[in-house]
Design a protein around this motif. Structure first.
Motif, PDB file in Angstrom:
ATOM      1  N   ASP A 308      -5.601   9.939 -11.542  1.00 52.36           N
ATOM      2  CA  ASP A 308      -5.711   8.715 -10.753  1.00 52.36           C
ATOM      3  C   ASP A 308      -4.726   8.787  -9.589  1.00 52.36           C
ATOM      4  OD1 ASP A 308      -6.503   6.236  -9.939  1.00 52.36           O
ATOM      5  OD2 ASP A 308      -5.540   5.131 -11.582  1.00 52.36           O
ATOM      6  N   ASN A 309      -4.819   7.854  -8.675  1.00 56.12           N
ATOM      7  CA  ASN A 309      -3.930   7.808  -7.516  1.00 56.12           C
ATOM      8  C   ASN A 309      -3.014   6.594  -7.584  1.00 56.12           C
ATOM      9  OD1 ASN A 309      -5.092  10.109  -6.164  1.00 56.12           O
ATOM     10  ND2 ASN A 309      -6.839   8.794  -5.625  1.00 56.12           N
ATOM     11  N   PRO A 311      -1.415   3.377  -6.165  1.00 56.68           N
ATOM     12  CA  PRO A 311      -1.897   2.439  -5.140  1.00 56.68           C
ATOM     13  C   PRO A 311      -1.224   2.686  -3.789  1.00 56.68           C
ATOM     14  CG  PRO A 311      -1.527   1.286  -7.206  1.00 56.68           C
ATOM     15  CD  PRO A 311      -1.014   2.677  -7.404  1.00 56.68           C
ATOM     16  N   LYS A 312      -2.006   2.603  -2.737  1.00 60.78           N
ATOM     17  CA  LYS A 312      -1.541   2.952  -1.397  1.00 60.78           C
ATOM     18  C   LYS A 312      -0.320   2.152  -0.966  1.00 60.78           C
ATOM     19  CE  LYS A 312      -3.120   3.345   3.400  1.00 60.78           C
ATOM     20  NZ  LYS A 312      -4.280   3.136   4.337  1.00 60.78           N
ATOM     21  N   GLN A 313      -0.323   0.847  -1.210  1.00 62.69           N
ATOM     22  CA  GLN A 313       0.797  -0.002  -0.796  1.00 62.69           C
ATOM     23  C   GLN A 313       2.091   0.417  -1.499  1.00 62.69           C
ATOM     24  OE1 GLN A 313       0.130  -4.185  -1.397  1.00 62.69           O
ATOM     25  NE2 GLN A 313       1.981  -4.801  -0.296  1.00 62.69           N
ATOM     26  N   ARG A 314       1.981   0.792  -2.771  1.00 62.21           N
ATOM     27  CA  ARG A 314       3.161   1.236  -3.514  1.00 62.21           C
ATOM     28  C   ARG A 314       3.671   2.571  -2.975  1.00 62.21           C
ATOM     29  NH1 ARG A 314       1.950   1.826  -9.609  1.00 62.21           N
ATOM     30  NH2 ARG A 314       1.215  -0.305  -9.237  1.00 62.21           N
ATOM     31  N   VAL A 315       2.755   3.453  -2.646  1.00 62.02           N
ATOM     32  CA  VAL A 315       3.141   4.749  -2.062  1.00 62.02           C
ATOM     33  C   VAL A 315       3.911   4.540  -0.775  1.00 62.02           C
ATOM     34  CG1 VAL A 315       2.272   6.863  -0.985  1.00 62.02           C
ATOM     35  CG2 VAL A 315       1.244   6.042  -3.118  1.00 62.02           C
ATOM     36  N   GLU A 316       3.403   3.658   0.086  1.00 61.05           N
ATOM     37  CA  GLU A 316       4.042   3.423   1.378  1.00 61.05           C
ATOM     38  C   GLU A 316       5.434   2.821   1.208  1.00 61.05           C
ATOM     39  OE1 GLU A 316       1.210   0.959   3.335  1.00 61.05           O
ATOM     40  OE2 GLU A 316      -0.087   2.643   3.937  1.00 61.05           O
ATOM     41  N   SER A 339       3.050  12.844  -6.653  1.00 54.53           N
ATOM     42  CA  SER A 339       3.527  11.553  -6.150  1.00 54.53           C
ATOM     43  C   SER A 339       5.046  11.527  -6.045  1.00 54.53           C
ATOM     44  CB  SER A 339       3.040  10.417  -7.057  1.00 54.53           C
ATOM     45  OG  SER A 339       3.416  10.659  -8.401  1.00 54.53           O
ATOM     46  N   ARG A 342       6.340  14.401  -3.305  1.00 55.09           N
ATOM     47  CA  ARG A 342       6.208  13.984  -1.900  1.00 55.09           C
ATOM     48  C   ARG A 342       7.410  13.153  -1.454  1.00 55.09           C
ATOM     49  NH1 ARG A 342       0.408  12.615  -2.981  1.00 55.09           N
ATOM     50  NH2 ARG A 342      -0.854  14.314  -2.121  1.00 55.09           N
TER      51      ARG A 342
END
Length: 395
Positions: A308-309, A311-316, A339, A342
């Motif tokens: 799974d990935n 969530p984009k907002q959490r990554v940012e 994750s 990076r």
């Protein structure tokens, strides 16, 4: 034709196995040999069934026992074996930290004004929660965690996952913060840590008083894959219990058995809060999973499964924090997930020095300015007692 013996030992610390007995002489020798162990083995009675196997079909022909209090003997017997070796600690072995390494880490932390910390499963192994990748981790025994694709695509996989997770929840939340978590919280309080990101889903940071960004989510919430509604895990556990009363009763009786034994349904604690369940004890079709109360959608722990990935907002948010650091400290992580890697690489690209405190190699070793191969629970408490580290940082 062969003779086999099935055994049950009462009040025993002694491990036994059945053997083929070829003669009355051998039988008598084994009885006498085992009897001499009474005083140090605490064996009360040895019960057995003797079986003659003919043409592949077993027929139990005789039942007997050996009473160590009276010396009464009947039938066949087993050879006594040495007790099994103690189970390996889930915390890998490592040499103690050197004074040189402690001084280097002290300088690294003390020179930083915007230190960001990334923690991993190594911080939780010292609290009794297994990890995946260490020499004693779940992968070493062939355990394969569920993937996002399996969970979403198979109802049977979801049944098995939730049965395991329900069973492991009480033990999982019983873990308490170890020295790594407590030391990091104290470093935060003293102003030495400006931001923290954890890959762990156990909320032990929260129990210690920290509130890090949970990169991979948390098992303490359940999310609907359809509408996104979040449910407290304790409420979800109660719903599972009502739908599966027999399974709930069985799980509550687990305390009577050793992990992995028949009495505990072959269950063994695994990372992320679930228990590995022996297939002999679980029928997936009999286990019911609650649906979302709002839309009847599929419920899943609010955790980023393998495949799974994040969530984009959490990554940012995490990426922004890593780039803002003037130094980054990795604690108890092999940084094998992309994750996490990076984030370390982003800090390195900004010119920030990287320190890694972990047992064994990591994916980010080539980026590290400082690498300490030791238990974080042995290193960080000592760090707090060094020089100016014991007082709040100057603003």
């Amino acid at each position: 034709m062969a003779i086999f013996t099935k055994l049950v030992v009462e009040r025993s610390l002694l491990q036994v196995r059945s053997v083929v007995l070829h003669s009355n002489f051998m039988h008598g020798y084994l009885i006498r040999n085992l009897s001499t162990r009474q005083s140090d083995s605490s064996v009360g009675f040895l019960h057995y069934k003797t079986c003659v196997r003919s043409k592949g079909l077993p027929v139990f022909q005789r039942i007997g026992s050996h009473n160590y209090a009276t010396g009464t003997v009947a039938g066949s017997v087993a050879v006594a074996e040495k007790p099994p070796p103690p189970k390996a600690s889930i915390v890998p072995e490592s040499p103690p930290p050197s004074q040189y390494d402690l001084q280097r880490l002290y300088d690294f932390v003390n020179d930083s004004k915007r230190l960001v910390v990334i923690t991993g499963a190594g911080a939780s192994t010292e609290c009794g929660i297994p990890d995946y990748r260490s020499p004693n981790g779940a992968y070493s025994s062939g355990f394969k965690p569920i993937t996002h694709q399996d969970f979403v695509g198979s109802e049977q996989s979801r049944r098995r996952y939730w049965a395991r997770s329900y069973a492991g929840w009480r033990r999982f939340i019983g873990a308490t913060p170890g020295p790594t978590y407590i030391s990091l919280q104290q470093l935060e309080t003293k102003g030495r840590v400006k931001g923290m990101i954890t890959q762990n889903v156990d909320r032990l940071h929260y129990k210690a008083g920290s509130k890090p960004i949970e990169l991979h989510g948390t098992t303490h919430q359940v999310i609907c894959l359809n509408c996104g509604d979040l449910t407290d895990r304790h409420l979800f556990q109660n719903r599972v219990k009502k739908l599966n009363p027999e399974w709930a009763r069985a799980v509550e009786a687990l305390e009577s058995g050793e992990p992995g034994s028949d009495a505990s349904f072959g269950m063994k604690q695994r990372p992320d809060g679930d228990l590995d369940i022996d297939e002999r004890f679980f029928r997936k079709e009999n286990f019911c999973i609650p649906d979302c109360k709002k839309c009847n959608g599929i419920l899943k722990p609010d955790v980023v499964f393998f495949g799974d990935n994040v969530p984009k907002q959490r990554v940012e948010f995490c990426m922004s924090l890593a780039r803002s650091a003037d130094a980054l400290l990795v604690v108890g992580s092999s940084v094998m997930t992309m994750s996490a890697f990076r984030l370390v690489r982003a800090a390195a690209d900004m010119g920030s020095p990287i320190a890694i405190l972990n047992i064994g190699p990591t994916r980010a070793d080539d980026l590290a300015h400082l690498k300490i191969n030791a238990r974080s629970g042995e290193v960080l408490p000592r760090l707090l007692n060094m020089g100016a580290m014991s007082v709040p940082a100057s603003s």
